[in-house]
Design an enzyme around this catalytic site. Structure first.
Site, PDB file in Angstrom:
ATOM      1  N   LYS A 151       0.851  -1.199   0.000  1.00  0.00           N
ATOM      2  CA  LYS A 151       0.000   0.000   0.000  1.00  0.00           C
ATOM      3  C   LYS A 151       0.879   1.239   0.000  1.00  0.00           C
ATOM      4  O   LYS A 151       1.944   1.207   0.602  1.00  0.00           O
ATOM      5  CB  LYS A 151      -0.911   0.014   1.233  1.00  0.00           C
ATOM      6  CG  LYS A 151      -1.786  -1.216   1.414  1.00  0.00           C
ATOM      7  CD  LYS A 151      -2.961  -1.234   0.491  1.00  0.00           C
ATOM      8  CE  LYS A 151      -3.736  -2.551   0.652  1.00  0.00           C
ATOM      9  NZ  LYS A 151      -4.879  -2.697  -0.195  1.00  0.00           N
TER      10      LYS A 151
ATOM     11  N   LYS B  76     -12.931  -6.455   6.763  1.00  0.00           N
ATOM     12  CA  LYS B  76     -13.782  -5.379   6.275  1.00  0.00           C
ATOM     13  C   LYS B  76     -14.718  -5.801   5.147  1.00  0.00           C
ATOM     14  O   LYS B  76     -15.623  -5.064   4.782  1.00  0.00           O
ATOM     15  CB  LYS B  76     -12.902  -4.209   5.805  1.00  0.00           C
ATOM     16  CG  LYS B  76     -12.103  -4.507   4.529  1.00  0.00           C
ATOM     17  CD  LYS B  76     -11.278  -3.314   4.043  1.00  0.00           C
ATOM     18  CE  LYS B  76     -10.469  -3.715   2.817  1.00  0.00           C
ATOM     19  NZ  LYS B  76      -9.577  -2.669   2.341  1.00  0.00           N
TER      20      LYS B  76
ATOM     21  N   LYS C  98       2.358  -8.858  -1.655  1.00  0.00           N
ATOM     22  CA  LYS C  98       1.432  -9.067  -2.760  1.00  0.00           C
ATOM     23  C   LYS C  98       1.186  -7.773  -3.524  1.00  0.00           C
ATOM     24  O   LYS C  98       1.004  -6.715  -2.928  1.00  0.00           O
ATOM     25  CB  LYS C  98       0.109  -9.581  -2.190  1.00  0.00           C
ATOM     26  CG  LYS C  98      -0.994  -9.703  -3.200  1.00  0.00           C
ATOM     27  CD  LYS C  98      -2.277 -10.196  -2.547  1.00  0.00           C
ATOM     28  CE  LYS C  98      -3.399 -10.219  -3.552  1.00  0.00           C
ATOM     29  NZ  LYS C  98      -3.732  -8.882  -4.063  1.00  0.00           N
TER      30      LYS C  98
ATOM     31  N   HIS D 296      -6.379 -13.478  -7.384  1.00  0.00           N
ATOM     32  CA  HIS D 296      -7.132 -12.434  -6.690  1.00  0.00           C
ATOM     33  C   HIS D 296      -8.524 -12.404  -7.310  1.00  0.00           C
ATOM     34  O   HIS D 296      -8.652 -12.273  -8.517  1.00  0.00           O
ATOM     35  CB  HIS D 296      -6.410 -11.086  -6.881  1.00  0.00           C
ATOM     36  CG  HIS D 296      -7.001  -9.980  -6.071  1.00  0.00           C
ATOM     37  ND1 HIS D 296      -6.321  -9.345  -5.061  1.00  0.00           N
ATOM     38  CD2 HIS D 296      -8.223  -9.405  -6.119  1.00  0.00           C
ATOM     39  CE1 HIS D 296      -7.089  -8.420  -4.519  1.00  0.00           C
ATOM     40  NE2 HIS D 296      -8.255  -8.429  -5.147  1.00  0.00           N
TER      41      HIS D 296
ATOM     42  N   ASP E   6      -1.425  -5.570  -5.640  1.00  0.00           N
ATOM     43  CA  ASP E   6      -2.880  -5.514  -5.575  1.00  0.00           C
ATOM     44  C   ASP E   6      -3.472  -5.818  -6.947  1.00  0.00           C
ATOM     45  O   ASP E   6      -2.756  -5.915  -7.943  1.00  0.00           O
ATOM     46  CB  ASP E   6      -3.368  -4.185  -4.989  1.00  0.00           C
ATOM     47  CG  ASP E   6      -4.468  -4.438  -3.953  1.00  0.00           C
ATOM     48  OD1 ASP E   6      -5.192  -5.435  -4.106  1.00  0.00           O
ATOM     49  OD2 ASP E   6      -4.596  -3.649  -3.004  1.00  0.00           O
ATOM     50  N   GLU E   7      -4.804  -5.956  -6.974  1.00  0.00           N
ATOM     51  CA  GLU E   7      -5.435  -6.461  -8.196  1.00  0.00           C
ATOM     52  C   GLU E   7      -5.243  -5.520  -9.382  1.00  0.00           C
ATOM     53  O   GLU E   7      -5.191  -5.962 -10.524  1.00  0.00           O
ATOM     54  CB  GLU E   7      -6.928  -6.721  -7.950  1.00  0.00           C
ATOM     55  CG  GLU E   7      -7.843  -5.493  -7.847  1.00  0.00           C
ATOM     56  CD  GLU E   7      -7.735  -4.756  -6.522  1.00  0.00           C
ATOM     57  OE1 GLU E   7      -7.004  -5.241  -5.640  1.00  0.00           O
ATOM     58  OE2 GLU E   7      -8.369  -3.689  -6.382  1.00  0.00           O
TER      59      GLU E   7
END
Lengths: 485, 139
Positions: free
Chosen positions: A177, A335, A203, A295, A205-206
């Site tokens: 992130k 979440k 990882k 993912h 992200d998508e």
């Protein structure tokens, strides 16, 4: 009411014109499904006035051989064999106007080893069918004869653990992130800190592919520098899921080849690359000893609402056939959407050699996986070290716990965040194996571990009140009832 | 540095009572407990040397602790010792748990060597500093 209006007088089955789907051979409550049939359970919501049985027969018809009117060319085929048969219709408990329709399909309706063909049949036309207000594919039973036509996950849980030399605990990961905007050099910094701190994986992200701020080759090169550095600093095998998703298959292969050349143990793809691309890259991964992470980008557009779409349990089954090693399957406590009982069903589909019917977990059929390798479920999204006892309780030890914000957002930095997660995890596994009631004692176990680990103490303090308690939309329709012993 | 292979390397070194509890857990699950040692802790050194065969039919953690004691007499302080548990159930047939019980007092760690290649690509080699010495003289 009929779905289309039949003519008043019909003398034979194959007279031109319209007739009820029920009368065309798509509905037979006496039909005994064969062991080799593919079975599907649909949740149907007929329009006002449409008979549930006729609607169910229409779903069977439209997902197999039928069209809206009688065609004489049926008679050139062994048409009864090719007609899907609705063999059972049950009202959905507690949901008026909704029905579970069970439909059996002969194996010869399908091409072996093709999720594209399977999905084009089962969810092809029928989801837009006017006489239905809504339609959802709840579950499928894939017969052993069909399962055996697939290669399944290229690596599987057991061999992944052997390759990584990591046993007896969930693996730990983090998504880098911010997911967009970092340069390759900055991106690799996050990877290095997190892996050195104690995570097993980081990882992409998508939606990190090859944007103006970071070319994919740059990302791969800096990430592999970070992986190798972290490996030397810890003496432990590390990996980073390099996202090879791209606009066409040629570019996907090019990126995968580069990842291999750089010595990466794992690559990743997004669900939105499509079923053919997934099966292709799965074959490539098998040839190249590569772990394949999926993912599930985009799935909530059709899995989340209970009345319409495709349940994630079906997607999970298709992906175990198509052949991915990791699949995001929910966190329960994080979440994103995920009722505990339903999520349990997904995890069982990923990991068990055999799934017995479990209506309370949304599993409508027995499913024999015929020794197809296991997928590692991945829990990602809004989880942190303070939930470790709950995560272990709900998800078990053969999974990847993916703490993105819960690593990178640590007040003392990324490495401290990684240490906190790893210490919390190992302390919980130690306690569980010692036979302690780790669910009840979880907070005490974490507090005790934090006494010799400042980063964990800080993590517990920062995120102590963070929970995501919202009602799930996708919950099972059946609750277990106590039976007299 | 501290090598973090194995399930419990981020916790303080386990006491014998803690090790025994883990062994009891493994035996309770029907897994065969195995003791291994090495002085080459490279992350991809799969085959550590076995201290005898896996203890397939043993149900008493004290017996494993005795063997661990014997192994320590020979290899303690001169390398790493780990305990692993093997599950022979169908569809698994591999390890279920593996953790380091003993490590040398000094862990010099690993050098990372980079060989510059075409374009910007690099070939990486991880080499344990201790492995520069012959086996048996490393720690």
């Amino acid at each position: 009411m009929n779905i289309a209006t039949p003519p008043p007088q019909r003398s034979g089955r194959y007279d031109a014109g319209v007739m009820k789907y029920k009368d065309m051979g798509y509905f037979d409550l006496d039909y005994q499904p064969k062991d080799t049939d593919i079975l599907a359970c649909f949740r149907i919501t007929p329009q006002e006035g449409v008979d549930a049985d006729e609607a169910a027969a229409a779903v069977a018809g439209e997902s197999s051989t039928a069209t809206w009117t009688v065609v004489w060319t049926d008679r050139l085929t062994a048409c009864d064999k090719y007609r899907a048969k609705c063999y059972r219709v049950d009202p959905v408990p507690g949901a008026e106007g909704q029905y579970f329709a069970y439909i059996a399909y002969d194996l010869d309706l399908f091409e072996p080893n093709s999720i594209v063909n399977l999905s084009a049949s089962i969810i092809g036309n029928v989801f837009g069918f006017k006489p239905l207000k809504a339609l959802r594919l709840e579950d499928m039973r894939l017969p052993v004869a069909y399962v055996k036509t697939y290669d399944g996950p290229p690596t599987g849980v057991v061999v992944e653990r052997e390759r990584l030399d990591k046993f007896g605990r969930p693996l730990l990961g983090a998504t880098v992130k911010p997911k967009l905007g970092l340069s390759g050099r900055n991106y690799g910094r996050v990877v290095y800190e997190a892996l050195k701190g104690g995570l097993d994986f980081t990882k992409d992200d998508e939606n990190i592919n090859s944007q103006p701020f970071m070319h994919w080759r740059d990302r791969f090169l800096y990430c592999m520098e970070a992986v190798n550095r972290a490996q030397a600093m810890t003496g432990e095998v590390k990996g980073t899921y390099l996202n090879v998703s791209a606009g066409d298959m040629e570019q996907i292969y090019e990126r995968a080849e580069f990842a291999k050349q750089l010595g990466s143990v794992i690559i990743m793809i997004d669900l939105v690359i499509g079923y053919s691309a997934i099966q292709s890259i799965a074959k490539w991964a098998r040839r190249n000893d590569m772990i394949l992470h999926l993912h599930r980008a985009g799935h909530s557009t059709y899995t989340r609402q209970k009345t319409h779409g495709v349940s994630f349990r079906v997607i999970a089954k298709w992906m175990r056939l198509a052949g991915v090693d990791h699949i995001h399957a929910g966190t329960v406590v994080g979440k994103l959407e995920g009722d505990p009982a339903t999520t349990r069903g997904y995890y069982d589909i990923c990991r068990e050699p055999y799934n017995p019917q479990a209506l309370q977990n949304g599993l409508f059929f027995d499913q024999d996986w015929a020794s197809l390798r296991r997928m590692m479920p991945v829990a990602s999204g809004g989880i942190h070290a303070g939930q470790m006892h709950q995560l272990l309780h709900h998800l078990g030890e053969d999974c990847v716990l993916q703490f993105g914000g819960g690593t990178i957002g640590h007040p003392m930095g990324i490495q401290a965040g990684a240490i906190a997660n790893r210490v919390a995890l190992e302390a919980m596994i130690l306690a569980r194996n010692e036979g302690r009631d780790y669910m009840a004692e979880g907070p005490d176990i974490l507090a005790a571990a934090a006494r010799s680990c400042t980063p964990l103490a800080q993590a517990l303090e920062v995120w102590k009140d963070v929970t995501f308690n919202y009602a799930s939309t996708d919950t099972p329709d059946f609750v277990p009832t106590a039976t007299a012993a | 540095m501290r090598i973090t292979q194995g399930t419990f390397s981020f916790l303080p070194d386990l006491t014998d009572d803690q090790i025994k509890a883990q062994v009891a857990y493994c035996q309770g699950n029907g897994w065969a407990v195995n003791i291994e040692f090495t002085d080459d802790p490279h992350p991809r050194n799969t085959y550590w040397d076995m201290w005898g065969n896996p203890m397939f039919d043993l149900k008493d953690p004290a017996a494993v602790m005795y063997e661990l004691g014997e192994c320590r007499k020979v290899h303690g302080g001169r390398g790493y010792i780990r305990i692993s548990a093997f599950d022979a159930s169908p569809g698994w047939e591999s390890l279920r748990l593996s953790f380091i019980t003993d490590r040398p007092t000094e862990e010099p760690g690993f050098a990372l060597e980079r060989q510059e290649g075409e374009g910007r690509s690099l070939r990486y080699t991880t080499r344990a500093y201790a492995a520069n010495k012959p086996a048996g003289e490393r720690y």
